[in-house]
Design a protein around this motif. Sequence first.
Motif, PDB file in Angstrom:
ATOM      1  N   PHE A 115       1.131  -1.495   0.524  1.00  0.00           N
ATOM      2  CA  PHE A 115      -0.067  -0.143   0.252  1.00  0.00           C
ATOM      3  C   PHE A 115       0.707   1.137   0.678  1.00  0.00           C
ATOM      4  N   TYR A 116       0.611   2.094  -1.034  1.00  0.00           N
ATOM      5  CA  TYR A 116       1.166   3.227  -0.989  1.00  0.00           C
ATOM      6  C   TYR A 116       0.456   4.605  -0.869  1.00  0.00           C
ATOM      7  N   CYS A 117       1.257   5.305  -0.366  1.00  0.00           N
ATOM      8  CA  CYS A 117      -0.013   6.775  -0.036  1.00  0.00           C
ATOM      9  C   CYS A 117       1.168   7.864  -0.819  1.00  0.00           C
ATOM     10  N   ALA A 118      -0.166   8.505  -2.058  1.00  0.00           N
ATOM     11  CA  ALA A 118       1.208   9.979  -2.534  1.00  0.00           C
ATOM     12  C   ALA A 118      -0.113  11.116  -2.054  1.00  0.00           C
ATOM     13  N   ALA A 119       0.392  11.998  -3.068  1.00  0.00           N
ATOM     14  CA  ALA A 119       0.301  13.336  -3.064  1.00  0.00           C
ATOM     15  C   ALA A 119       0.529  14.293  -3.811  1.00  0.00           C
ATOM     16  N   GLY A 120      -0.521  14.472  -4.369  1.00  0.00           N
ATOM     17  CA  GLY A 120      -1.174  15.321  -6.033  1.00  0.00           C
ATOM     18  C   GLY A 120      -1.410  16.788  -5.093  1.00  0.00           C
TER      19      GLY A 120
END
Length: 122
Positions: free
Chosen positions: A94-99
């Motif tokens: 599971f990956y966290c991402a910001a955009g």
Amino acid sequence: QVQLVESGGGLVQAGDSLRLSCVNSGRSSGRYVMGWFRQAPGKEREFVAAINWGGYRTYYADSMKGRFTISRDNAKNTVHLQMNSLKPEDTAIFYCAAGTSTGRGPRDYDYWGQGTQVTVSS
């Protein structure tokens, strides 16, 4: 600068719950949309959930709706993913991402964490 660090993964049994956390330890004060993605072995990275900066809009993949809940605490630069009723098919990194948009594709996000492994045994 955005530096995302995930935690909370582990090995659980089917039906159990896990709470993932993602901290932005960077200096950036930008108002980012935060998302969670996952990638199982041999599969493409898929969208799980996203939340807008204010925390009042959330988005979920259909298969996770009702089982997963995304939330954020901007004072702590943290976003969480509460996962209930876990299934073996939820096994993935599971990956966290910001955009800056609430898109559902990996290309909609600019910054990524290293990921945390979630393994669900039957």
